[in-house]
Structure formats: C-alpha cells, structure tokens
Scaffold this motif. Structure first.
Motif, short mmCIF file in Angstrom:
data_model
loop_
_atom_site.label_atom_id
_atom_site.label_comp_id
_atom_site.label_asym_id
_atom_site.label_seq_id
_atom_site.Cartn_x
_atom_site.Cartn_y
_atom_site.Cartn_z
N ILE A 73 10.12 46.04 2.06
CA ILE A 73 11.50 46.48 2.26
C ILE A 73 12.34 46.38 0.99
N SER A 74 11.78 45.83 -0.06
CA SER A 74 12.55 45.62 -1.29
C SER A 74 13.20 46.90 -1.82
N PRO A 75 12.51 48.08 -1.78
CA PRO A 75 13.16 49.29 -2.30
C PRO A 75 14.44 49.68 -1.55
N GLN A 76 14.57 49.22 -0.29
CA GLN A 76 15.75 49.60 0.50
C GLN A 76 16.90 48.60 0.37
N ILE A 77 16.69 47.52 -0.38
CA ILE A 77 17.71 46.48 -0.49
C ILE A 77 18.49 46.64 -1.80
N ASP A 78 19.80 46.52 -1.69
CA ASP A 78 20.67 46.61 -2.85
C ASP A 78 20.74 45.24 -3.53
N LEU A 79 19.84 45.01 -4.49
CA LEU A 79 19.77 43.72 -5.15
C LEU A 79 21.04 43.41 -5.94
N LEU A 80 21.65 44.44 -6.53
CA LEU A 80 22.86 44.22 -7.30
C LEU A 80 23.99 43.69 -6.42
N ALA A 81 24.05 44.21 -5.19
CA ALA A 81 25.09 43.74 -4.26
C ALA A 81 24.84 42.29 -3.87
N LEU A 82 23.57 41.94 -3.67
CA LEU A 82 23.25 40.55 -3.32
C LEU A 82 23.56 39.62 -4.48
N ALA A 83 23.24 40.04 -5.68
CA ALA A 83 23.52 39.21 -6.85
C ALA A 83 25.02 39.03 -7.03
N GLU A 84 25.78 40.09 -6.80
CA GLU A 84 27.23 40.00 -6.94
C GLU A 84 27.83 39.05 -5.91
N ALA A 85 27.30 39.11 -4.69
CA ALA A 85 27.85 38.29 -3.60
C ALA A 85 27.45 36.83 -3.70
N SER A 86 26.42 36.52 -4.46
CA SER A 86 25.89 35.15 -4.51
C SER A 86 26.23 34.46 -5.83
N GLU A 87 27.37 34.76 -6.39
CA GLU A 87 27.81 34.09 -7.61
C GLU A 87 27.90 32.58 -7.39
N ARG A 88 27.47 31.83 -8.35
CA ARG A 88 27.42 30.36 -8.32
C ARG A 88 26.30 29.83 -7.43
N PHE A 89 25.49 30.71 -6.88
CA PHE A 89 24.34 30.25 -6.11
C PHE A 89 23.27 29.75 -7.09
N SER A 90 22.70 28.61 -6.76
CA SER A 90 21.56 28.12 -7.52
C SER A 90 20.30 28.83 -7.00
N PRO A 91 19.17 28.75 -7.72
CA PRO A 91 17.93 29.30 -7.19
C PRO A 91 17.60 28.76 -5.80
N ALA A 92 17.88 27.48 -5.58
CA ALA A 92 17.62 26.90 -4.26
C ALA A 92 18.53 27.51 -3.20
N ASP A 93 19.79 27.80 -3.55
CA ASP A 93 20.72 28.43 -2.61
C ASP A 93 20.24 29.82 -2.23
N ILE A 94 19.78 30.59 -3.22
CA ILE A 94 19.29 31.94 -2.95
C ILE A 94 18.07 31.90 -2.04
N GLU A 95 17.17 30.97 -2.33
CA GLU A 95 15.98 30.84 -1.48
C GLU A 95 16.38 30.52 -0.05
N PHE A 96 17.34 29.61 0.12
CA PHE A 96 17.79 29.24 1.46
C PHE A 96 18.38 30.45 2.18
N ALA A 97 19.26 31.22 1.51
CA ALA A 97 19.89 32.37 2.15
C ALA A 97 18.86 33.44 2.51
#
Length: 451
Positions: A368-392
């Motif tokens: 499903i990766s091609p259908q996901i807007d990674l830039l939007a997720l990166a923008e919305a997860s500012e200040r997230f640590s790698p562990a925070d991103i993994e959890f979400a």
C-alpha cells in the motif's frame, strides 16, 4: 584471485623419478620439514612475498600446516632456500605455501618442491591438490609445469571470523554479542547523524592504518546526546555492526547489587572487557553514574570518580570504543566531558522532514506504500522521534486489523490503511519531544557539542 586447481596426484614413483621435475645435478635437496627449519622457512616466505599483494594464507596458517599437515623444504649448503606446505581435508590437499628464495627462482625449484609434496601425499590417500593464488601472482610456472589446471570460472571468497575462540567466554560473561550485518542500512532516515558517525567514528576505526598515516587518531570514546527516543542506542549498535566488533552494553542498575558495590563492579566489568580484542562498549543514560558532583559526599560521587579513572585507562588500548548516551547532557559532571576523555560529543536529534518520510516508509506495508502520502505524514509528525513514528504506524495497522475483522459487508477492494488512517493515528500519538526540549537541545549543540 586466480585459481590453480585440482589435479590427480601421480604415483609416488613417478613424482620421484620424472627427469623433467628433478634433474640429477640440481644443487638442492628436498626433504621433510623439521621444526628446527621454522625460522629459515619464515625467512623464505617473507622473501618470496610480492610487495602490496595480500597473501591468501596467513603465517599462522602456514605454520599450522607445517606442524599438522605435510611440508617439505629445499636445502642447499645447509640453508633452506625453498619450502612447500599443505593442509589435508578428506581426499584433498590445499597448498598453503610454495616459496623460494629470490636467488633460486626460475630454476625449477618450485616444481621440485611440488613433486616432493605430491610424493608424500600419495601414501595419505589424497587424490587432489588445490591451490589459491593472488590474481597478481607471477610465479605460477611451477604449477603450470607440474600440470596443474587453472580454473578461470571460480571465485574466491574470504571472511575473517571477528571473534577469537578465547574471547567467547569473556564476551558471554559480559552479556555481549555480535550483532547482525545490515543494521546500518536498516536505519531509516537520520542522514545527517549517519554521515557524521560514518565520518568521525566508523571510517577511522575501519581504516586505522590509513587514518594514522594522515595524522588521524581513531576515536576511543564518544558521547551521544539528545532527546529521548531519537535512536542513540540504535546508533551505538550500528557502529558495532559496521565494524563487526562485539557489542557490550554496561547496565549500572544491574551492577548496583554487586557485593563489591557499584564502583567496584564497574571497575571489574572494564577489566573483563580488556580481555576482548575488539569491542563497542555502550553505557546508556550515563547521567545516572556521571552526574555533576556536589560538595556533599555520597556513594554516587564515588562511582563518578571511579568512572573518571576508568575512561583514560580504557583509551590506552586500540580496537575498542566507549559510547555513552544521555538524554540530559546538562546534568553531566563537567570533568566527565573534558577533552582527553571523550573525542566527540555528538548530537542525535529528532528526525527532520526527509528522515521522517524514510522512517514512515519503513513501517508502511509495501503493497500500500504507493497509495500513501508520505510527505503529509512527515509534515504531520513534526517532533516525532523514530520510536513515536513506529508507535503511530503500528497503531494505524492495529486499528485497520480490528476494523477488517469487525466490519461486515465492507467493500473488500477498499483499502483498510489510507493516508487518513495514518493521520488519525498521528493525532492520537503524543510526541515524546516537546518544543521546550527541542529548544534546549539546540542550545546544548551550541554550548556543548564537539564534532
């Protein structure tokens, strides 16, 4: 590497009597190797080496073959001028040495040594002899003249075992281990930190001789600092993985219950680490044992004092590096960070936009990766640590699983995981790193970092 491979060994009488191999008037005598020949044999081996060409077999392997395999020497006027040795595996013998003194080259000595080896192998039921030579080797006439066949379609692969047998016990007692390869490539994003660690730590330690020739002293100890969850432990592990060194993590909390006390236990651990040829030693949350000392006497001050003594002693030996990590670098004792104790004080911060996109992509199913807007997720997860991103990301996947099981009559073609689903998971995840923490971190970079 070029390959000189595999020939059936001729009968002992053939090897001993073939005129082309051993003319009657040759000025040397080929006989069995004796232990008293070792010093001269080593001299011949060194004399026969080609400058800049790495030998296939080490001197230790050659000596072992002389002692436990089959070896012959050529002697003239009481001096060893040539030697050959092989080790035996089942019905095959591997030539690990064929060496001649420089003044005796191109005179048939190599062929004579091979004939001497072959004659002795016949009685041991060896049917094939194999040899591996560096691709740049020029002295291959002896093998060709003795009817060895060159196999051009073979490849030679070699890997040095990173752990010596005598190190296995001490490493096990320390709770250390060899980490798998590939951890570096699996570390998504964090390109700035990866580049810094690659250049400052890994390169000088992996290319020690080159580094020293250019005046670079390989690092012995470093501090990684930054907000919680930004990957400091992971970076310590990838350093060990890249260097192929054992990874030993020291846990002060576990040592506190030792009968000799925390300071004594810490001293003993580092003495045990000294038995390892190479090691990446990691202490997480080092502020617990290296906090700023006050005027009042306490047991922790004794531990800090002990650690300050341990680090200079640790730095005296090559092939090891101490990596300390802290979330609160401001709380460390000033003497702890002094020049001479730590080569670098490296910041490991929250991932930037590009790094967050790479980390998100790691946890999104490839289908499903091609259908996901990674830039939007990166923008919305500012200040997230790698562990925070993994959890979400895992939270979104879990919710999608629950929805898929509970839903009835849902369109099977409709994807359960969408950009909206990930954004919803982000909204429900609290960032570990606050704005205040980020502000303090950048101030610490200006005041304390040493890169």
């Amino acid at each position: 590497m070029s390959r000189t491979d595999l020939k059936d060994v001729p009968a002992a009488t053939e090897a001993a009597t073939t005129p082309a191999v051993r003319p009657a008037m040759q000025p040397w005598n080929v006989r069995d190797f004796h232990p008293d020949d070792l010093d001269q044999l080593i001299g011949v081996w060194q004399d026969s080496r080609i400058d800049g060409v790495h030998p296939v077999y080490s001197l230790a392997e050659i000596i072992d073959a002389c002692s436990n395999g089959v070896a012959v020497v050529a002697v003239t006027e009481g001096r060893v001028v040539g030697a050959a040795a092989c080790k035996i595996q089942d019905d095959r013998a591997w030539m690990v040495m064929l060496a001649q003194a420089r003044e005796w080259r191109e005179q048939g000595l190599g062929s004579a040594l091979l004939a001497g080896i072959e004659g002795r192998l016949t009685s041991q039921r060896v049917r094939r002899i194999s040899a591996l030579l560096p691709a740049s080797e020029t002295r291959i006439h002896a093998f060709r003249n003795s009817e060895y066949r060159v196999e051009e379609d073979l490849h030679y692969f070699e890997r040095t075992i990173p752990l010596q047998p005598q190190e296995i016990g001490p490493l096990s007692q320390l709770g250390g281990r060899l980490l798998p390869h590939g951890l570096w490539n699996a570390l998504a994003g964090m390109q700035r930190e990866k580049t810094l660690i690659e250049q400052r730590l890994i390169l000088p330690l992996a290319r020690t001789e080159l580094a020293k020739s250019l005046g670079v002293t390989p690092p012995r100890s470093v501090v990684l600092f930054g907000p919680p969850g930004t990957g400091k432990t992971t970076f310590a592990k990838v350093v060990a993985s890249r260097l192929d060194w054992p990874f030993v993590e020291v846990f002060p909390s576990r040592l506190a219950s030792d009968p000799q006390g925390l300071a004594g236990a810490l001293r003993q651990v580092f003495l045990d680490i000294g038995r390892l040829e190479h090691a990446v030693v990691f202490i997480d949350e080092v502020e617990e044992i290296a906090a700023a000392r006050t005027g009042e006497a306490s047991s922790l001050q004794g531990v800090t004092n002990e650690l300050l003594k341990i680090i200079p002693a640790f730095r005296e030996k090559e092939g090891r590096i101490l990596i300390c990590a802290t979330n609160f670098i401001r709380s460390l004792d000033k003497a702890f960070l002094r020049h001479g104790r730590f080569d670098y004080v490296i910041p490991i911060g929250p991932p930037d936009h590009t790094a967050r996109s790479a980390i998100w992509n790691r946890y999104i199913p490839p289908a499903i990766s091609p259908q996901i807007d990674l830039l939007a997720l990166a923008e919305a997860s500012e200040r997230f640590s790698p562990a925070d991103i993994e959890f979400a990301a895992r939270k979104a996947s879990q919710q999608a699983l629950e929805h898929a099981v509970q839903a009835t009559g849902a369109d099977p073609e409709e994807p359960a995981l969408t950009t909206a689903a990930y954004l919803q998971a982000i909204d429900g995840t609290r960032a570990t790193v606050t704005e205040a923490v980020v502000k303090d971190f950048y101030e610490d970079i200006d005041r304390i970092a040493r890169i």
